[in-house]
Design a protein around this motif. Structure first.
Motif, PDB file in Angstrom:
ATOM      1  N   THR A  81      21.270  32.952  75.911  1.00 34.96           N
ATOM      2  CA  THR A  81      22.557  32.659  76.488  1.00 34.96           C
ATOM      3  C   THR A  81      23.372  33.773  76.641  1.00 34.96           C
ATOM      4  OG1 THR A  81      22.341  30.177  76.478  1.00 34.96           O
ATOM      5  CG2 THR A  81      24.434  31.157  77.186  1.00 34.96           C
ATOM      6  N   LEU A  82      23.922  34.373  75.631  1.00 35.67           N
ATOM      7  CA  LEU A  82      24.779  35.369  75.764  1.00 35.67           C
ATOM      8  C   LEU A  82      24.283  36.784  76.233  1.00 35.67           C
ATOM      9  CD1 LEU A  82      26.309  34.961  72.051  1.00 35.67           C
ATOM     10  CD2 LEU A  82      27.471  34.470  74.163  1.00 35.67           C
TER      11      LEU A  82
ATOM     12  N   ASP B  22      21.511  36.942  78.214  1.00 35.80           N
ATOM     13  CA  ASP B  22      21.194  36.595  79.732  1.00 35.80           C
ATOM     14  C   ASP B  22      22.496  36.730  80.456  1.00 35.80           C
ATOM     15  OD1 ASP B  22      19.498  35.811  81.697  1.00 35.80           O
ATOM     16  OD2 ASP B  22      20.613  33.817  81.904  1.00 35.80           O
ATOM     17  N   GLN B  23      23.886  36.354  79.989  1.00 39.30           N
ATOM     18  CA  GLN B  23      25.087  36.429  80.635  1.00 39.30           C
ATOM     19  C   GLN B  23      25.875  37.697  80.467  1.00 39.30           C
ATOM     20  OE1 GLN B  23      27.280  32.764  79.834  1.00 39.30           O
ATOM     21  NE2 GLN B  23      25.577  31.440  80.704  1.00 39.30           N
ATOM     22  N   GLY B  24      25.378  38.524  79.608  1.00 35.34           N
ATOM     23  CA  GLY B  24      26.217  39.675  79.091  1.00 35.34           C
ATOM     24  C   GLY B  24      27.477  39.472  78.499  1.00 35.34           C
ATOM     25  N   GLN B  25      27.496  38.429  77.652  1.00 34.50           N
ATOM     26  CA  GLN B  25      28.771  38.120  76.968  1.00 34.50           C
ATOM     27  C   GLN B  25      28.547  38.491  75.643  1.00 34.50           C
ATOM     28  OE1 GLN B  25      29.978  34.089  77.371  1.00 34.50           O
ATOM     29  NE2 GLN B  25      29.719  34.033  79.682  1.00 34.50           N
ATOM     30  N   ILE B  26      29.954  38.738  74.921  1.00 36.94           N
ATOM     31  CA  ILE B  26      29.845  38.933  73.550  1.00 36.94           C
ATOM     32  C   ILE B  26      30.861  38.236  72.961  1.00 36.94           C
ATOM     33  CG2 ILE B  26      29.092  41.407  73.936  1.00 36.94           C
ATOM     34  CD1 ILE B  26      32.010  42.596  73.672  1.00 36.94           C
ATOM     35  N   PHE B  27      31.142  38.204  71.708  1.00 36.60           N
ATOM     36  CA  PHE B  27      31.956  37.398  71.088  1.00 36.60           C
ATOM     37  C   PHE B  27      33.522  38.152  70.799  1.00 36.60           C
ATOM     38  CE2 PHE B  27      28.482  35.003  68.969  1.00 36.60           C
ATOM     39  CZ  PHE B  27      28.855  33.963  69.538  1.00 36.60           C
ATOM     40  N   ASP B  28      34.731  37.631  70.755  1.00 35.48           N
ATOM     41  CA  ASP B  28      35.853  38.277  70.285  1.00 35.48           C
ATOM     42  C   ASP B  28      35.726  38.303  68.500  1.00 35.48           C
ATOM     43  OD1 ASP B  28      38.278  38.423  68.795  1.00 35.48           O
ATOM     44  OD2 ASP B  28      39.011  37.922  70.696  1.00 35.48           O
ATOM     45  N   THR B  29      35.197  39.742  67.962  1.00 31.96           N
ATOM     46  CA  THR B  29      34.778  39.789  66.983  1.00 31.96           C
ATOM     47  C   THR B  29      35.839  39.414  65.821  1.00 31.96           C
ATOM     48  OG1 THR B  29      33.283  41.707  67.650  1.00 31.96           O
ATOM     49  CG2 THR B  29      33.869  41.604  65.171  1.00 31.96           C
TER      50      THR B  29
ATOM     51  N   GLN C 255      36.423  29.952  70.195  1.00 34.71           N
ATOM     52  CA  GLN C 255      37.281  30.709  71.164  1.00 34.71           C
ATOM     53  C   GLN C 255      38.848  30.249  71.377  1.00 34.71           C
ATOM     54  OE1 GLN C 255      35.267  30.826  74.862  1.00 34.71           O
ATOM     55  NE2 GLN C 255      33.332  31.386  74.023  1.00 34.71           N
TER      56      GLN C 255
END
Length: 77
Positions: free
Chosen positions: A39-40, A42-49, A77
């Motif tokens: 999912t990440l 596919d959506q090009g998302q990343i975590f706030d490290t 989040q």
């Protein structure tokens, strides 16, 4: 292999089907659902490290290897 949280160098650890397990010197050891990884990506998302590292550290008080799926990712989040 790379860390699924910070994209740094990480060791891949064999684990149960449907999960990815990593050990990163900065993020520690954790499991992430393959569905969340896809999912990440596919959506090009990343975590706030920084925020995810703090969340993982808090979870280690209860379990030695925290797991992250879509529900936990939203809580972090």
């Amino acid at each position: 292999m790379s860390c699924l949280i910070c994209a740094g160098r990480a060791e891949t650890i064999d684990c149960m089907e449907g999960w990815e397990e990593r050990f990163c010197s900065q993020c520690g050891r954790y499991r992430m659902s393959q569905a969340l990884v896809l999912t990440l990506m596919d959506q090009g998302q990343i975590f706030d490290t920084g925020q995810m590292r703090r969340w993982l550290e808090a979870q280690r008080c209860a379990v030695p290897v925290p797991f992250i799926d879509a529900h936990q990712a939203l809580l972090a989040q």
